[in-house]
Design a protein around this motif. Structure first.
Motif, PDB file in Angstrom:
ATOM      1  N   ALA A 190      31.701  44.629  41.902  1.00  0.00           N
ATOM      2  CA  ALA A 190      32.917  45.012  41.174  1.00  0.00           C
ATOM      3  C   ALA A 190      32.776  46.444  40.677  1.00  0.00           C
ATOM      4  CB  ALA A 190      33.153  44.061  40.007  1.00  0.00           C
ATOM      5  N   PRO A 243      35.758  42.831  35.275  1.00  0.00           N
ATOM      6  CA  PRO A 243      37.111  42.273  35.397  1.00  0.00           C
ATOM      7  C   PRO A 243      37.610  41.771  34.049  1.00  0.00           C
ATOM      8  CG  PRO A 243      35.494  40.756  36.306  1.00  0.00           C
ATOM      9  CD  PRO A 243      34.753  42.025  35.979  1.00  0.00           C
ATOM     10  N   ASP A 288      42.561  41.534  41.475  1.00  0.00           N
ATOM     11  CA  ASP A 288      42.412  42.147  40.164  1.00  0.00           C
ATOM     12  C   ASP A 288      43.832  42.387  39.656  1.00  0.00           C
ATOM     13  OD1 ASP A 288      42.125  43.805  37.973  1.00  0.00           O
ATOM     14  OD2 ASP A 288      40.423  44.886  38.807  1.00  0.00           O
ATOM     15  N   LEU A 306      42.401  38.306  36.225  1.00  0.00           N
ATOM     16  CA  LEU A 306      42.411  38.002  37.649  1.00  0.00           C
ATOM     17  C   LEU A 306      43.668  37.221  38.012  1.00  0.00           C
ATOM     18  CD1 LEU A 306      39.428  38.931  37.739  1.00  0.00           C
ATOM     19  CD2 LEU A 306      39.046  37.101  39.376  1.00  0.00           C
TER      20      LEU A 306
END
Length: 462
Positions: free
Chosen positions: A391, A395, A413, A398
């Motif tokens: 990544a 994150p 994302d 999502l």
């Protein structure tokens, strides 16, 4: 002798064996094509050898020589030596060449263990057959690969056409809607302009009439003053008449609705797109009855986290059953999209069936009827096929898109809708969104986008 014999059979123009040999008037032999091409380059039909003039009508086929050449061609089928015009009946294993008797005695092959062709064929027959079989097997495999490749290319082209058509249809709907909204707003602005202009023009006419009356009265007063005949009684009469016939002029400005059209137009139109967009972030709720005892689900069914009593095995292991919770909403068809707020490490998202749920645990593997995406060590991991993707940043939100019509599950994302993974996802059972909270202790929450919510719609229905 063989060399001189070969020379006699060679055309002096092309320096190759005769092809369709013909005789000229001077009794020289050439290939028919060679002599005709030579003559086409000359002003006269001269013999290429003796330079005598030879009429083209006198070119006769050399039947004897043609028959001899045909005999030699038949002998070529038994592979004649090009140097000695003898049958190559011997084989040199060291040089891997077919030889004639004179080649065998040449310095090049002297001392080599030469075999008769028949003996060599018998000796190398099995090796040749094995090599042939190997080549045939490879050809078969190549044929299979080519067939698969052709099918895949056709499938890829069909997918590209379908996807292109889908994209065009989606944008066509947006274009039609946005063009309609634009036209509607412009028509409203023009209508407001017409109505406001009409009202202002009516008021302007009234003011103009008042100005005319006032101008006339002013001129009358000025005339009386110039004549010197205006007395106090006459002034009072004029004032009474003006007060009775002319009200005080007042211009009431019409309120133009600037804010109605100069506000956040893009945002208002964007919110209206809710009725047009088929797949938008839907509202899910967690099913506490499906949760593992080590999980805490909030009363509103929106958030889950690990409780103080955590499971013995580490979260997101590849083979162990993971403590999870399912959504209350399940799907057997259609397209569905939801978003999840994530944090920390060791969480997993995906879909699974209730039959694969074992006392609040799921095996994170497609063969168990579950299709998850995990995050740990700063990388996404998907088990079908097993693949990892580092990544670019932690994150935060999502998006999960389940397309049961075409049988796949995609992860995004949600901040910039960048694609992460897509995996096949087909099942005869209802599939439920599944959630494995972070092993690091943070919570995992279903994201809600208020701008998409429609009070008239069923939150569980897309």
């Amino acid at each position: 002798m063989a060399s001189s014999f070969k020379a006699e059979l060679t055309c002096s123009v092309c320096l190759d064996l005769f092809q369709d040999p013909v005789l000229t008037r001077c009794e020289h032999t050439f290939c028919r094509r060679c002599v005709l091409e030579f003559w086409s380059q000359q002003q006269r039909n001269m013999c290429p050898l003796c330079r005598k003039v030879c009429p083209s009508a006198l070119l006769l086929r050399n039947r004897v020589l043609d028959g001899l050449l045909e005999t030699l061609r038949q002998r070529d089928k038994v592979q004649l030596c090009s140097d000695h015009l003898l049958e190559r009946s011997l084989y040199c294993p060291e040089d891997q060449e077919l030889l004639c008797c004179q080649c065998r005695d040449s310095p090049r092959h002297r001392g080599h263990n030469v075999l008769a062709v028949a003996d060599a064929r018998a000796r190398y027959k099995e090796e040749i057959e094995n090599t042939l079989k190997l080549l045939q097997d490879r050809r078969s495999k190549c044929d299979v690969l080519k067939t698969k490749s052709d099918k895949y290319i056709a499938k890829l082209q069909d997918w590209a056409r379908q996807t292109e058509s889908q994209i065009k249809n989606s944008f066509r709907k947006l274009h039609v809607y946005l063009n309609g909204e634009e036209s509607s707003l412009i028509q409203q602005v023009r209508q407001e302009e017409r109505e406001s202009s009409r009202k202002l023009q009516d008021m302007t006419k009234e003011v103009f009439q008042q100005l005319r009356v006032l101008q006339n009265n002013i001129q009358e007063v000025e005339r009386h003053m110039q004549d010197g005949i205006l007395d106090l009684k006459g002034l009072k009469d004029i004032q009474a008449r003006l007060a009775h016939t002319l009200p005080t002029p007042v211009l009431i400005m019409h309120k133009v609705p600037f804010g109605k059209f100069a506000g956040p137009v893009e945002y208002k139109v964007w919110k209206k797109l809710r009725k047009l967009v088929d797949t938008v972030p839907m509202t899910l709720s967690l099913d506490p009855d499906s949760a593992h005892p080590s999980l805490e689900v909030t009363a509103d069914g929106n958030t889950v986290r690990l409780s103080e009593q955590r499971p013995s095995q580490s979260a997101c292991s590849r083979l162990a059953l993971e403590p999870c919770v399912l959504a209350a909403q399940g799907f057997s068809g259609g397209c569905h999209y939801w978003e999840v707020e994530v944090a920390g490490e060791g969480w997993a998202l995906g879909v699974g069936s209730r039959t694969a749920l074992e006392r609040g645990r799921l095996a994170l593997a497609p063969q168990a009827g579950n299709w998850p995406l995990t995050f740990r060590g700063g990388a996404y991991e998907c088990f079908y096929p097993l693949h990892t993707l580092v990544a670019d940043s932690k994150p935060r939100r999502l998006g999960v898109f389940l397309n049961l019509e075409r049988g796949y599950l995609s992860f995004y994302d949600a901040r910039k809708m960048s694609h992460i993974f897509t995996v096949p996802s087909k099942s005869s059972e209802h599939l439920y969104p599944c959630f494995v909270p972070p092993s690091s202790g943070e919570s995992l929450s279903i994201a809600h986008c208020e701008c998409w919510e429609d009070p008239d719609s069923d939150p569980g229905r897309m």
